[in-house]
Design a protein around this motif. Sequence first.
Motif, short mmCIF file in Angstrom:
data_model
loop_
_atom_site.label_atom_id
_atom_site.label_comp_id
_atom_site.label_asym_id
_atom_site.label_seq_id
_atom_site.Cartn_x
_atom_site.Cartn_y
_atom_site.Cartn_z
N ASP A 1 0.81 -1.23 0.00
CA ASP A 1 0.00 0.00 0.00
C ASP A 1 0.84 1.27 0.00
N SER A 2 1.86 1.31 0.85
CA SER A 2 2.64 2.55 0.99
C SER A 2 3.49 2.85 -0.24
N LEU A 3 3.67 1.87 -1.12
CA LEU A 3 4.47 2.10 -2.32
C LEU A 3 3.62 2.45 -3.54
N ALA A 4 2.32 2.29 -3.42
CA ALA A 4 1.45 2.47 -4.58
C ALA A 4 1.52 3.87 -5.15
N GLN A 5 1.49 4.88 -4.28
CA GLN A 5 1.46 6.27 -4.78
C GLN A 5 2.74 6.64 -5.51
N PRO A 6 3.95 6.40 -4.94
CA PRO A 6 5.15 6.76 -5.69
C PRO A 6 5.33 5.93 -6.97
N ILE A 7 4.87 4.68 -6.97
CA ILE A 7 4.94 3.89 -8.20
C ILE A 7 4.04 4.50 -9.27
N GLU A 8 2.81 4.86 -8.88
CA GLU A 8 1.88 5.47 -9.82
C GLU A 8 2.39 6.81 -10.33
N ALA A 9 3.06 7.55 -9.46
CA ALA A 9 3.58 8.86 -9.84
C ALA A 9 4.84 8.77 -10.69
N GLY A 10 5.43 7.58 -10.77
CA GLY A 10 6.63 7.40 -11.58
C GLY A 10 7.91 7.78 -10.86
N THR A 11 7.83 8.03 -9.55
CA THR A 11 9.03 8.38 -8.80
C THR A 11 9.69 7.15 -8.17
N LEU A 12 9.06 6.00 -8.30
CA LEU A 12 9.60 4.76 -7.75
C LEU A 12 9.33 3.62 -8.71
N LYS A 13 10.35 2.77 -8.89
CA LYS A 13 10.17 1.54 -9.66
C LYS A 13 10.64 0.37 -8.82
N VAL A 14 9.99 -0.77 -9.04
CA VAL A 14 10.39 -2.02 -8.40
C VAL A 14 10.72 -2.99 -9.52
N GLU A 15 11.96 -3.45 -9.56
CA GLU A 15 12.41 -4.33 -10.64
C GLU A 15 13.13 -5.54 -10.05
N GLY A 16 13.40 -6.52 -10.92
CA GLY A 16 14.07 -7.74 -10.48
C GLY A 16 15.31 -8.03 -11.29
N ALA A 17 16.16 -8.90 -10.73
CA ALA A 17 17.42 -9.25 -11.40
C ALA A 17 17.90 -10.60 -10.86
N VAL A 18 18.80 -11.23 -11.62
CA VAL A 18 19.42 -12.48 -11.18
C VAL A 18 20.92 -12.37 -11.38
N TYR A 19 21.67 -12.71 -10.34
CA TYR A 19 23.13 -12.63 -10.35
C TYR A 19 23.72 -13.98 -10.70
N ASP A 20 24.70 -13.97 -11.61
CA ASP A 20 25.41 -15.18 -12.03
C ASP A 20 26.68 -15.30 -11.19
N LEU A 21 26.75 -16.32 -10.35
CA LEU A 21 27.90 -16.50 -9.47
C LEU A 21 29.20 -16.70 -10.23
N ASP A 22 29.13 -17.29 -11.41
CA ASP A 22 30.34 -17.63 -12.16
C ASP A 22 30.93 -16.45 -12.90
N SER A 23 30.07 -15.66 -13.54
CA SER A 23 30.57 -14.58 -14.39
C SER A 23 30.58 -13.22 -13.70
N GLY A 24 29.75 -13.05 -12.68
CA GLY A 24 29.62 -11.75 -12.03
C GLY A 24 28.55 -10.86 -12.66
N TRP A 25 28.00 -11.31 -13.79
CA TRP A 25 26.99 -10.47 -14.45
C TRP A 25 25.66 -10.51 -13.72
N VAL A 26 24.98 -9.40 -13.73
CA VAL A 26 23.61 -9.31 -13.24
C VAL A 26 22.69 -9.20 -14.45
N GLU A 27 21.74 -10.11 -14.52
CA GLU A 27 20.72 -10.05 -15.58
C GLU A 27 19.53 -9.26 -15.03
N PHE A 28 19.22 -8.15 -15.65
CA PHE A 28 18.11 -7.33 -15.20
C PHE A 28 16.84 -7.79 -15.88
N LEU A 29 15.83 -8.16 -15.11
CA LEU A 29 14.59 -8.72 -15.63
C LEU A 29 13.57 -7.60 -15.82
N LEU A 30 13.83 -6.73 -16.77
CA LEU A 30 12.99 -5.54 -16.96
C LEU A 30 11.89 -5.79 -17.96
#
Length: 202
Positions: A173-202
């Motif tokens: 609930d408390s995140l809904a307003q800033p997300i709707e206003a575009g001042t906050l984003k919530v995104e995901g990613a997966v880190y590869d232990l072997d290479s060090g790369w982060v895959e951004f799941l956008l």
Amino acid sequence: MTATRDAKIVSPAEALTKLITGNKRFVYGNPRYGHDVTQAAATAGGQQPHSLVLGCIDSRVPLEAIFDQSFGSICVARSGGHVLDRSLVGSVGFAVAKLRVSLILVVGHKRCGAVHATVDALLAGTASEGEVGYLVDQLAPAVREVGLDDPDAAEKAVRAHVFRTVDRLRKVDSLAQPIEAGTLKVEGAVYDLDSGWVEFLL
């Protein structure tokens, strides 16, 4: 440029760019920041983090390092398998309301022990006891979503759990307003232990 000035990020897109370019510096062996006491001192009077990064407790995934971020740049919250509980949700809310972070990034990682333990428990049909049981119960929906008959169930469940965590945070609930206003984003990613790369799941 001091750590404090470097942390002044306005938009979610700028915050995400900081993490993506920082991960590239990390992978290519050109980190800009390290554990330098002068950087710590530069931020001692206050903080202006641009992001909150939620990750696993795994010792192989030091979040400040893999994103090459300086003191004062990111807030870090961690739990086994980045499982959310009331304390973590409250911490996220605090970072958004009081510290004005513009990005929440949920980071899973390959070969996550908590996810593998959940797969093993479900395959064996046994319940884990105590606090570990809580983690298994929270991770089980992602494993079931993938299917236990899949030979890559654990690795696929890591991604599924990231998406589920992102979705849950977007509904706080408390995140809904800033997300709707575009001042906050919530995104995901997966880190590869072997290479060090982060895959951004956008």
